[in-house]
Motif scaffolding. Structure first.
Motif, PDB file in Angstrom:
ATOM      1  N   VAL A   1      12.662 -11.873  -7.915  1.00 30.66           N
ATOM      2  CA  VAL A   1      12.770 -12.011  -9.361  1.00 30.66           C
ATOM      3  C   VAL A   1      11.348 -11.904  -9.900  1.00 30.66           C
ATOM      4  O   VAL A   1      10.441 -12.548  -9.376  1.00 30.66           O
ATOM      5  CB  VAL A   1      13.395 -13.366  -9.747  1.00 30.66           C
ATOM      6  N   GLY A   2      11.149 -11.072 -10.928  1.00 28.44           N
ATOM      7  CA  GLY A   2       9.837 -10.945 -11.537  1.00 28.44           C
ATOM      8  C   GLY A   2       9.193  -9.604 -11.256  1.00 28.44           C
ATOM      9  O   GLY A   2       9.620  -8.868 -10.362  1.00 28.44           O
ATOM     10  N   PRO A   3       8.136  -9.293 -12.009  1.00 28.64           N
ATOM     11  CA  PRO A   3       7.438  -8.015 -11.829  1.00 28.64           C
ATOM     12  C   PRO A   3       6.531  -8.050 -10.605  1.00 28.64           C
ATOM     13  O   PRO A   3       6.139  -9.128 -10.145  1.00 28.64           O
ATOM     14  CB  PRO A   3       6.610  -7.887 -13.124  1.00 28.64           C
ATOM     15  N   PRO A   4       6.166  -6.871 -10.048  1.00 25.07           N
ATOM     16  CA  PRO A   4       5.246  -6.833  -8.909  1.00 25.07           C
ATOM     17  C   PRO A   4       3.966  -7.608  -9.214  1.00 25.07           C
ATOM     18  O   PRO A   4       3.420  -7.508 -10.303  1.00 25.07           O
ATOM     19  CB  PRO A   4       4.962  -5.340  -8.726  1.00 25.07           C
ATOM     20  N   GLY A   5       3.535  -8.372  -8.250  1.00 25.36           N
ATOM     21  CA  GLY A   5       2.366  -9.218  -8.423  1.00 25.36           C
ATOM     22  C   GLY A   5       2.716 -10.627  -8.838  1.00 25.36           C
ATOM     23  O   GLY A   5       1.925 -11.547  -8.677  1.00 25.36           O
ATOM     24  N   GLU A   6       3.923 -10.806  -9.389  1.00 28.84           N
ATOM     25  CA  GLU A   6       4.379 -12.127  -9.828  1.00 28.84           C
ATOM     26  C   GLU A   6       5.787 -12.408  -9.310  1.00 28.84           C
ATOM     27  O   GLU A   6       6.511 -13.217  -9.876  1.00 28.84           O
ATOM     28  CB  GLU A   6       4.369 -12.203 -11.367  1.00 28.84           C
ATOM     29  N   ARG A   7       6.168 -11.706  -8.250  1.00 27.88           N
ATOM     30  CA  ARG A   7       7.539 -11.835  -7.747  1.00 27.88           C
ATOM     31  C   ARG A   7       7.762 -13.159  -7.036  1.00 27.88           C
ATOM     32  O   ARG A   7       6.896 -13.670  -6.336  1.00 27.88           O
ATOM     33  CB  ARG A   7       7.870 -10.694  -6.767  1.00 27.88           C
ATOM     34  N   SER A   8       8.967 -13.702  -7.215  1.00 26.64           N
ATOM     35  CA  SER A   8       9.442 -14.852  -6.441  1.00 26.64           C
ATOM     36  C   SER A   8      10.488 -14.319  -5.483  1.00 26.64           C
ATOM     37  O   SER A   8      11.377 -13.560  -5.877  1.00 26.64           O
ATOM     38  CB  SER A   8      10.058 -15.913  -7.351  1.00 26.64           C
ATOM     39  N   PHE A   9      10.402 -14.720  -4.208  1.00 25.20           N
ATOM     40  CA  PHE A   9      11.300 -14.211  -3.172  1.00 25.20           C
ATOM     41  C   PHE A   9      12.418 -15.216  -2.902  1.00 25.20           C
ATOM     42  O   PHE A   9      12.182 -16.427  -2.884  1.00 25.20           O
ATOM     43  CB  PHE A   9      10.516 -13.936  -1.884  1.00 25.20           C
ATOM     44  N   PHE A  10      13.626 -14.678  -2.672  1.00 21.93           N
ATOM     45  CA  PHE A  10      14.796 -15.510  -2.427  1.00 21.93           C
ATOM     46  C   PHE A  10      15.642 -14.931  -1.299  1.00 21.93           C
ATOM     47  O   PHE A  10      15.668 -13.713  -1.090  1.00 21.93           O
ATOM     48  CB  PHE A  10      15.686 -15.588  -3.682  1.00 21.93           C
ATOM     49  N   LEU A  11      16.346 -15.817  -0.598  1.00 23.46           N
ATOM     50  CA  LEU A  11      17.484 -15.439   0.230  1.00 23.46           C
ATOM     51  C   LEU A  11      18.704 -15.866  -0.569  1.00 23.46           C
ATOM     52  O   LEU A  11      18.732 -16.980  -1.112  1.00 23.46           O
ATOM     53  CB  LEU A  11      17.468 -16.167   1.569  1.00 23.46           C
TER      54      LEU A  11
ATOM     55  N   SER B   1      16.907  -4.120   7.075  1.00 21.74           N
ATOM     56  CA  SER B   1      16.521  -2.924   6.326  1.00 21.74           C
ATOM     57  C   SER B   1      16.202  -3.269   4.873  1.00 21.74           C
ATOM     58  O   SER B   1      15.179  -2.847   4.330  1.00 21.74           O
ATOM     59  CB  SER B   1      17.655  -1.902   6.401  1.00 21.74           C
ATOM     60  N   ARG B   2      17.060  -4.058   4.238  1.00 23.34           N
ATOM     61  CA  ARG B   2      16.820  -4.426   2.837  1.00 23.34           C
ATOM     62  C   ARG B   2      15.589  -5.315   2.721  1.00 23.34           C
ATOM     63  O   ARG B   2      14.784  -5.154   1.813  1.00 23.34           O
ATOM     64  CB  ARG B   2      18.032  -5.119   2.245  1.00 23.34           C
ATOM     65  N   ALA B   3      15.436  -6.281   3.625  1.00 23.25           N
ATOM     66  CA  ALA B   3      14.291  -7.190   3.560  1.00 23.25           C
ATOM     67  C   ALA B   3      12.987  -6.404   3.640  1.00 23.25           C
ATOM     68  O   ALA B   3      12.031  -6.684   2.906  1.00 23.25           O
ATOM     69  CB  ALA B   3      14.370  -8.228   4.678  1.00 23.25           C
ATOM     70  N   ARG B   4      12.932  -5.406   4.505  1.00 16.27           N
ATOM     71  CA  ARG B   4      11.724  -4.594   4.624  1.00 16.27           C
ATOM     72  C   ARG B   4      11.474  -3.772   3.358  1.00 16.27           C
ATOM     73  O   ARG B   4      10.328  -3.595   2.944  1.00 16.27           O
ATOM     74  CB  ARG B   4      11.816  -3.694   5.854  1.00 16.27           C
ATOM     75  N   ARG B   5      12.537  -3.266   2.743  1.00 15.80           N
ATOM     76  CA  ARG B   5      12.379  -2.523   1.484  1.00 15.80           C
ATOM     77  C   ARG B   5      11.873  -3.452   0.374  1.00 15.80           C
ATOM     78  O   ARG B   5      11.014  -3.061  -0.418  1.00 15.80           O
ATOM     79  CB  ARG B   5      13.708  -1.894   1.058  1.00 15.80           C
ATOM     80  N   VAL B   6      12.399  -4.676   0.324  1.00 12.32           N
ATOM     81  CA  VAL B   6      11.992  -5.638  -0.703  1.00 12.32           C
ATOM     82  C   VAL B   6      10.513  -5.991  -0.551  1.00 12.32           C
ATOM     83  O   VAL B   6       9.761  -6.031  -1.529  1.00 12.32           O
ATOM     84  CB  VAL B   6      12.871  -6.911  -0.632  1.00 12.32           C
ATOM     85  N   VAL B   7      10.071  -6.235   0.679  1.00  8.93           N
ATOM     86  CA  VAL B   7       8.662  -6.576   0.919  1.00  8.93           C
ATOM     87  C   VAL B   7       7.762  -5.402   0.546  1.00  8.93           C
ATOM     88  O   VAL B   7       6.713  -5.574  -0.080  1.00  8.93           O
ATOM     89  CB  VAL B   7       8.448  -6.997   2.390  1.00  8.93           C
ATOM     90  N   ALA B   8       8.169  -4.172   0.900  1.00  8.19           N
ATOM     91  CA  ALA B   8       7.344  -2.988   0.648  1.00  8.19           C
ATOM     92  C   ALA B   8       7.355  -2.562  -0.818  1.00  8.19           C
ATOM     93  O   ALA B   8       6.505  -1.765  -1.223  1.00  8.19           O
ATOM     94  CB  ALA B   8       7.825  -1.827   1.515  1.00  8.19           C
ATOM     95  N   ALA B   9       8.271  -3.089  -1.618  1.00  6.66           N
ATOM     96  CA  ALA B   9       8.411  -2.648  -3.004  1.00  6.66           C
ATOM     97  C   ALA B   9       7.404  -3.290  -3.950  1.00  6.66           C
ATOM     98  O   ALA B   9       7.449  -3.047  -5.143  1.00  6.66           O
ATOM     99  CB  ALA B   9       9.829  -2.948  -3.503  1.00  6.66           C
ATOM    100  N   GLY B  10       6.499  -4.073  -3.433  1.00  5.00           N
ATOM    101  CA  GLY B  10       5.505  -4.717  -4.288  1.00  5.00           C
ATOM    102  C   GLY B  10       4.438  -3.741  -4.730  1.00  5.00           C
ATOM    103  O   GLY B  10       4.609  -2.520  -4.694  1.00  5.00           O
ATOM    104  N   ARG B  11       3.302  -4.287  -5.132  1.00  2.00           N
ATOM    105  CA  ARG B  11       2.191  -3.456  -5.578  1.00  2.00           C
ATOM    106  C   ARG B  11       1.661  -2.619  -4.409  1.00  2.00           C
ATOM    107  O   ARG B  11       1.489  -3.140  -3.307  1.00  2.00           O
ATOM    108  CB  ARG B  11       1.064  -4.340  -6.133  1.00  2.00           C
ATOM    109  N   PRO B  12       1.402  -1.338  -4.643  1.00  2.00           N
ATOM    110  CA  PRO B  12       0.881  -0.509  -3.552  1.00  2.00           C
ATOM    111  C   PRO B  12      -0.535  -0.954  -3.189  1.00  2.00           C
ATOM    112  O   PRO B  12      -1.276  -1.448  -4.041  1.00  2.00           O
ATOM    113  CB  PRO B  12       0.896   0.902  -4.143  1.00  2.00           C
TER     114      PRO B  12
ATOM    115  N   GLU C   1       8.548 -17.635   0.784  1.00  2.00           N
ATOM    116  CA  GLU C   1       7.358 -16.817   0.583  1.00  2.00           C
ATOM    117  C   GLU C   1       7.602 -15.394   1.086  1.00  2.00           C
ATOM    118  O   GLU C   1       8.438 -15.162   1.961  1.00  2.00           O
ATOM    119  CB  GLU C   1       6.169 -17.422   1.337  1.00  2.00           C
ATOM    120  N   LYS C   2       6.826 -14.454   0.559  1.00  2.00           N
ATOM    121  CA  LYS C   2       6.930 -13.051   0.968  1.00  2.00           C
ATOM    122  C   LYS C   2       6.704 -12.908   2.473  1.00  2.00           C
ATOM    123  O   LYS C   2       7.433 -12.172   3.151  1.00  2.00           O
ATOM    124  CB  LYS C   2       5.898 -12.223   0.196  1.00  2.00           C
ATOM    125  N   VAL C   3       5.716 -13.629   2.998  1.00  2.00           N
ATOM    126  CA  VAL C   3       5.420 -13.532   4.431  1.00  2.00           C
ATOM    127  C   VAL C   3       6.603 -14.025   5.267  1.00  2.00           C
ATOM    128  O   VAL C   3       6.867 -13.508   6.352  1.00  2.00           O
ATOM    129  CB  VAL C   3       4.118 -14.293   4.778  1.00  2.00           C
TER     130      VAL C   3
END
Length: 197
Positions: A19-29, A162-173, A43-45
């Motif tokens: 939830v939130g824009p790149p750089g300010e995202r909150s991660f959820f399961l 697969s989705r978790a990896r896409r979510v992590v990679a979708a942040g700021r380049p 956390e993202k990690v």
């Protein structure tokens, strides 16, 4: 104080999302099933390490138990889940520990997200203690903490990875020079002596 166990065995949907824009995202399961939706923050990690450890768990289960965890090549895979988290995203708790197990009897993966105890989770400690592999059920950590437990088939686990990896990679380049995340408002690159790029 009583604790809650949110069990989905199996869930209708189990995904990692933000939830939130790149750089300010909150991660959820987020797990859905039986007319209820449970979202837990982490956390993202932790998301990245969970995907990595689930991949290792599937590989090890195939090696140790001889379980065929791969789909036959001719069987088409289901379309990947790219839908956003279900709204509203109400945080039940913040995850402190993640436990993984493989149930040989049912050939399923069990993921358990356990709430952080008071003062337990610091950002510095997140990478070191983000994922804890539990192979025996005798050692239950923190029985008095809330937890989310899901049981997934190997195919559902692969879709989650697969989705978790896409979510992590979708942040700021990352910056091609220094590797730090690029900020849309400008980036102070140490490789350019602090000049904006």
């Amino acid at each position: 104080m009583t604790h809650q166990v949110h069990a989905f065995e199996p869930p209708e949907r189990f995904v990692a999302g933000t939830v939130g824009p790149p750089g300010e995202r909150s991660f959820f399961l987020q797990a859905r099933g039986g007319g209820r939706v449970v979202s837990v923050a982490l956390e993202k990690v932790q998301v990245a390490l969970l995907a990595e450890k689930l991949e290792e768990l599937l590989t090890e289960a195939a090696r140790r138990f001889g379980v065929d965890l791969e789909l036959p090549p001719e069987e088409p895979t289901t379309s990947s889940d790219n839908e956003p988290l279900e709204s509203p995203v109400d945080e039940e708790f913040r995850v402190g520990t993640l436990g993984l197990a493989f149930d040989v009897d049912t050939a399923t993966v069990v993921i358990e997200a356990i709430a952080a105890g008071e003062g337990e989770l610091d950002v510095e400690d997140a990478e070191a203690e983000a994922v804890e592999e539990d192979e025996d059920d005798d050692d239950e950590p923190d029985d008095d903490l809330d937890r989310l437990r899901v049981r997934l088939t190997p195919q559902a686990t692969r879709e989650f990875i697969s989705r978790a990896r896409r979510v992590v990679a979708a942040g700021r380049p990352p910056c091609p020079l220094c590797g730090q995340p690029l900020d849309p408002r400008g980036h102070l690159c140490p490789r350019h002596n602090g000049y904006h790029r």
